[in-house]
Design an enzyme around this catalytic site. Structure first.
Site, PDB file in Angstrom:
ATOM      1  N   SER A 176      -0.954  -5.696  16.859  1.00 10.12           N
ATOM      2  CA  SER A 176      -0.757  -4.640  17.731  1.00 10.12           C
ATOM      3  C   SER A 176      -1.932  -4.039  18.578  1.00 10.12           C
ATOM      4  O   SER A 176      -3.250  -4.287  18.572  1.00 10.12           O
ATOM      5  CB  SER A 176      -0.387  -3.474  16.931  1.00 10.12           C
ATOM      6  N   TYR A 189      -1.069   2.233   9.815  1.00 12.81           N
ATOM      7  CA  TYR A 189      -0.423   1.280  10.432  1.00 12.81           C
ATOM      8  C   TYR A 189      -1.743   0.370  11.129  1.00 12.81           C
ATOM      9  O   TYR A 189      -1.511  -0.655  11.396  1.00 12.81           O
ATOM     10  CB  TYR A 189       0.646   1.674  11.525  1.00 12.81           C
TER      11      TYR A 189
END
Length: 285
Positions: A176, A189
């Site tokens: 990400s 995350y």
């Protein structure tokens, strides 16, 4: 299931989210005719029921692959992805379960081999995120669960798949933009995504001698069920993705070609790298 398995949290009960219910609908449709770049290959795509995973499954099928659709529990979405793959003239297999459970990963890969007889491409896409404004708001259960799904699950899937991956095979992991930029409300995350990038580079070093390439894709803000179902605070959704240089969120079918490129022979001299479909944000790495 292992005794130390962490069950899903109840903080965002709508996760992982239904694409069938989402408005506006994400764009998963491949944008061009296939050219056989994955002809007669077999691919596993985790989290393939919706979002980026569905777009990857659709594009892989368009390019000639049979696809195993691994997903958590959104059965309606998974059935639609299966229909999409079969509409491209390819075979599809749906397997529901949790990638954070090592025994399930072993069983899922065994089902794929029993159905298709081989495995050429593994796409580790499944993930979850839980926004919190302060690090003290992150419960131990959430922290363990996020790492269990996002990075332990990749280890478990690769461990299960490794005996079946031969020279020429490819693994593509979904990291990400948060790994590179950070994200104040996604501490756990973002940390897993950093681990995934390190895992990708290290696994590449481990497997390249056997002719197996390992790469990653680091999407920016992409319109999928994950964010509106609890992955972002509700008040952030109207402006989701507007802070990118392109001024909008991306669509799943704008990310899927990066996975295809890294999975096929077009990327035969590329391993240990990350592609950044993120709307124009410049990151280092």
């Amino acid at each position: 299931m292992a005794t130390d398995f962490t069950p899903p949290t109840t903080e965002e009960p709508g996760m992982p989210g239904s694409e069938a219910d989402l408005q506006p609908k994400p764009e998963w449709q491949p944008r061009y005719p296939g050219s056989g770049r994955l002809k007669d290959k077999v691919a596993i795509v985790t989290g393939a029921d919706s979002g980026i995973g569905r777009a990857v499954a659709a594009l892989f099928a368009r390019e000639g692959a049979d696809v195993a659709i691994l997903y958590l529990d959104e059965h309606e979405d998974a059935a639609e992805t299966k229909r999409i793959v079969e509409a491209e003239g390819r075979r599809a297999l749906t397997v529901a379960g949790d990638v954070g459970d090592k025994s399930w990963c072993d069983d899922a890969v065994a089902k794929v081999i029993a159905e298709f007889g081989k495995l050429d491409v593994l796409v580790n896409n499944a993930g979850e995120q839980h926004p919190d404004k302060d690090i003290t708001d992150i419960t131990e259960q959430q922290l363990r669960r996020t790492f269990q799904t996002n990075i332990f699950g990749m280890f478990f899937m690769v461990q299960a798949a490794r005996p079946h991956l031969k020279s020429g095979a490819a693994i593509v992991n979904c990291t990400s933009i948060t790994m590179y930029q950070g994200a104040a409300i996604l501490l756990d995350y973002s940390s897993t995504k950093g681990a995934i990038t390190a895992f990708t580079r290290s696994l590449s070093e481990s497997l390249v001698k056997d002719g197996i390439r390992v790469n990653g894709v680091a999407p920016g803000p992409i319109w999928t069920p994950l964010n509106p179902s609890g992955g972002q605070p509700k008040e952030n959704i109207p402006d989701f993705g507007k802070d990118t240089p392109m001024g909008r969120p991306g669509q799943p079918n704008e990310v899927a070609p990066a996975f295809l490129f890294l999975a096929c022979e077009d990327a035969s001299y590329i391993s240990g790298q990350v592609i950044h479909p993120n709307g124009g944000t410049v990151v280092n790495g």
